[in-house]
Enzyme design. Structure first.
Site, PDB file in Angstrom:
ATOM      1  N   SER A   1       0.720  -1.209   0.124  1.00 51.18           N
ATOM      2  CA  SER A   1       0.020   0.061  -0.070  1.00 51.18           C
ATOM      3  C   SER A   1       0.902   1.283  -0.170  1.00 51.18           C
ATOM      4  CB  SER A   1      -0.839  -0.052   1.140  1.00 51.18           C
ATOM      5  OG  SER A   1      -0.185   0.070   2.263  1.00 51.18           O
ATOM      6  N   GLY A   2       2.043   0.981   0.556  1.00 49.16           N
ATOM      7  CA  GLY A   2       3.018   2.435   0.773  1.00 49.16           C
ATOM      8  C   GLY A   2       3.009   2.606   2.039  1.00 49.16           C
ATOM      9  N   GLY A   3       2.262   2.007   2.966  1.00 50.54           N
ATOM     10  CA  GLY A   3       2.338   2.113   4.297  1.00 50.54           C
ATOM     11  C   GLY A   3       3.655   1.320   4.975  1.00 50.54           C
ATOM     12  N   ALA A   4       3.843   1.597   6.269  1.00 48.34           N
ATOM     13  CA  ALA A   4       5.118   0.959   6.863  1.00 48.34           C
ATOM     14  C   ALA A   4       5.040  -0.458   6.732  1.00 48.34           C
ATOM     15  CB  ALA A   4       5.130   1.481   8.465  1.00 48.34           C
ATOM     16  N   ASP A   5       4.047  -1.085   7.054  1.00 44.61           N
ATOM     17  CA  ASP A   5       4.118  -2.474   7.257  1.00 44.61           C
ATOM     18  C   ASP A   5       4.235  -3.258   5.938  1.00 44.61           C
ATOM     19  OD1 ASP A   5       3.442  -2.019   9.853  1.00 44.61           O
ATOM     20  OD2 ASP A   5       1.087  -2.508   9.710  1.00 44.61           O
ATOM     21  N   SER A   6       3.499  -2.846   4.929  1.00 43.60           N
ATOM     22  CA  SER A   6       3.646  -3.490   3.614  1.00 43.60           C
ATOM     23  C   SER A   6       5.250  -3.198   2.930  1.00 43.60           C
ATOM     24  CB  SER A   6       2.586  -3.156   2.918  1.00 43.60           C
ATOM     25  OG  SER A   6       2.576  -1.785   2.473  1.00 43.60           O
TER      26      SER A   6
ATOM     27  N   GLU B   1     -29.209 -58.704  15.070  1.00 44.25           N
ATOM     28  CA  GLU B   1     -28.450 -58.544  13.904  1.00 44.25           C
ATOM     29  C   GLU B   1     -27.310 -59.385  13.833  1.00 44.25           C
ATOM     30  OE1 GLU B   1     -29.621 -56.346  16.481  1.00 44.25           O
ATOM     31  OE2 GLU B   1     -29.286 -54.422  16.018  1.00 44.25           O
TER      32      GLU B   1
ATOM     33  N   HIS C   1     -27.742 -60.691  19.867  1.00 49.53           N
ATOM     34  CA  HIS C   1     -28.691 -59.845  19.201  1.00 49.53           C
ATOM     35  C   HIS C   1     -29.097 -60.201  17.836  1.00 49.53           C
ATOM     36  CE1 HIS C   1     -27.533 -55.842  21.793  1.00 49.53           C
ATOM     37  NE2 HIS C   1     -27.703 -57.138  22.508  1.00 49.53           N
TER      38      HIS C   1
ATOM     39  N   CYS D   1     -23.425 -54.176  17.521  1.00 53.56           N
ATOM     40  CA  CYS D   1     -23.998 -54.757  16.229  1.00 53.56           C
ATOM     41  C   CYS D   1     -23.632 -53.793  14.907  1.00 53.56           C
ATOM     42  CB  CYS D   1     -25.502 -54.915  16.234  1.00 53.56           C
ATOM     43  SG  CYS D   1     -26.081 -56.059  17.657  1.00 53.56           S
TER      44      CYS D   1
END
EC number: 6.3.4.19
Length: 525
Positions: free
Chosen positions: A24-29, A429, A427, A460
């Site tokens: 973006s042009g900002g510090a972080d990027s 089953e 059972h 089962c």
């Protein structure tokens, strides 16, 4: 430099060596772009102009000059975000995010790049979690470190740390004046709320970021449990956390906007057992009935069996009646008692002679008592199992019967014999499965169907799954020991083969047998 900022550089070395990085042009990027170069990457930069303020084009100029100095390729894009937001009915921040990420995805495809990086930091994570919680998002998990091609390698890095890196490099950047406008929710949190929280809780950012990381792990587990819910499962028996996600998935799949309050209301309706209708944002109609949300009427079943030529397949008409065990009733009253939404009733298929209805295509299907036998898949086979259950009741056993069908032929019939042999593994089953294995000469019954009057218990069903039974058909739901959703669902585990499940076949008859038997025990009869 590497030694001083290894915590910033090391995560970047494990990434795709040619990423697309949002700048973006900002510090972080700008810090992320410089760090990628120092870490040995060959990045492509991408800048998106939101055109939300005068002079935003100067940011693009700064990024263009920076990339030219560094020898970094650049993709430029932009849109009138405010105009798009108004046209689409989106919030301004939401529109900016959608358009920005759409541009980044297109830029990556154009360059044949797999990874997209953004410079979100720990403070961004903390602000996002707080915003989600305060807005009532149905799940607050913050910003995911990775979603598809998108990655945020500095999500655990503090903003101050990234700016210290820039200072050490002597690298200028641009400050977006709109970041100082508290009219934007995120700016308000960053400028006014978080500083006050830090005065009382100095580690607030780290605590919120840690919560997000753990919440994301919890969400992955709960999502896996939700994925495992089988088609035959009763949602009402699922844990609340899974049920909530099942509801949310239905809404998201239909593109219905919702928040936590909407979801809470829908879930409450599902738990009540009462059919209720809701209008969600965008005038989207949602009906909750039988414990599930429906955005539109389901596709009701047509008969998948042969029926007499003089029966007519049609939808309901005034005056339709159906004969049930309690007597002949108006079909409209029956559908009301079944809590079928009024708007769906004309879509239900039925078979009738004149005004006399014989079959209604619900789940399970509704049959008149005088419609005859052999009408629907597994009806006759379940009838044989019911005969065995009645024999069990006559012998003082819990009335459960089972048959095994292979290639259309009944190859085994059995009933519960536990008391007779003093053996709780006898059972119905298991008796039927043993017989079938003997008849076929193999323990594997993948061509067979197990038909049983009561939803199998874990013992089962486990035996049936181990035998690779191709299909399990049951009658009544087993609310105490059912292993197909009554109290658990063993089919969620991987058994090496998929077993088809059909429930509620002649369930009323199977349930009535059990009720009569246990009523007799209670009365001493």
């Amino acid at each position: 430099m590497n030694e001083d900022f290894a915590d910033l550089l090391d995560p970047l070395r494990a990434l795709n060596p040619r990423p697309l990085v949002a700048v973006s042009g900002g510090a972080d990027s700008v810090a992320l772009l410089r760090a990628l170069l120092e870490a040995g990457s060959d990045p492509v930069a991408a800048h998106f102009d939101h055109r939300l303020r005068p002079g935003s084009g100067e940011d693009a100029g700064f990024v263009r000059d920076l990339c030219a100095q560094l020898g970094v390729p650049l993709e430029l894009g932009g849109a009138d975000v405010r105009r798009v937001a108004q046209a689409k009915g989106w919030g301004l921040e939401d529109a900016a995010r959608r358009l920005r990420y759409g541009f980044l995805a297109r830029a990556a495809r154009a360059r044949g790049i797999q990874g997209i990086l953004t410079a979100h930091t720990r403070e961004d994570q903390a602000e996002t979690v707080l915003m989600q919680l305060l807005r009532g998002t149905h799940k607050a998990v913050g910003i995911p470190p990775r979603r598809g091609a998108l990655q945020r390698p500095w999500l655990t890095v503090s903003r101050d740390r990234a700016r210290s890196y820039l200072s050490a490099l002597g690298q200028p950047h641009r400050e977006d004046p709109s970041n100082a406008d508290p009219a934007f929710t995120r700016n308000w949190l960053r400028l006014e709320v978080m500083p006050r929280l830090r005065t009382r809780f100095p580690a607030a950012d780290a605590a919120l970021a840690r919560y997000a990381a753990w919440a994301l792990e919890d969400e992955a587990l709960l999502a896996a449990l939700t994925d495992a819910v089988s088609a035959h499962a009763e949602w009402s028996s699922e844990p609340p956390a899974v049920r909530r996600r099942l509801f949310a998935r239905v809404l998201r799949a239909a593109g219905v906007p919702f928040d936590a309050a909407h979801l809470q209301a829908l879930l409450a309706a599902g738990e009540s057992g009462v059919t209720r209708h809701f209008t969600l944002p965008g005038d989207r109609e949602v009906t909750v009935t039988r414990g599930r949300p429906w955005i539109a009427a389901p596709e009701f079943a047509r008969p998948d069996f042969d029926y007499p030529a003089h029966w007519t397949l049609r939808h309901r008409r005034p005056g339709d009646r159906i004969r049930l065990p309690g007597g002949t009733r108006k079909l409209s009253d029956v559908l009301t008692d079944l809590k079928l939404p009024r708007g769906w009733r004309d879509a239900v298929w039925l078979l009738a002679e004149g005004a006399q209805v014989h079959w209604v295509g619900l789940t399970p299907p509704l049959w008149s008592v005088d419609a005859g036998s052999g009408r629907t898949p597994w009806w006759d086979e379940m009838g044989l199992a019911l005969d065995e259950a009645r024999l069990a009741a006559q012998a003082g056993e819990v009335p459960i019967g089972a048959v095994v069908v292979c290639d259309g032929q009944v190859i085994a019939r059995a009933r519960n014999r536990s008391r007779e042999h003093g053996d709780m593994t006898r059972h119905a089953e298991l008796e039927a499965l043993r017989q079938a294995a003997t008849v076929l000469g193999t323990p594997y019954l993948n061509r067979c169907a197990l038909v049983v009057t009561l939803e199998p218990c874990p013992m089962c069903l486990g035996a049936a799954l181990e035998a690779r039974v191709g299909q399990v058909v049951y009658g009544a739901r087993n609310l105490k020991m059912g292993a197909l959703g009554g109290v658990m669902d063993l089919t969620r585990a991987h058994w090496g083969a998929r077993t088809e499940v059909t429930g509620a076949v002649r369930a009323r008859e199977a349930g009535a047998l059990l009720e009569e038997f246990f009523a007799g025990l209670r009365s001493g009869g």
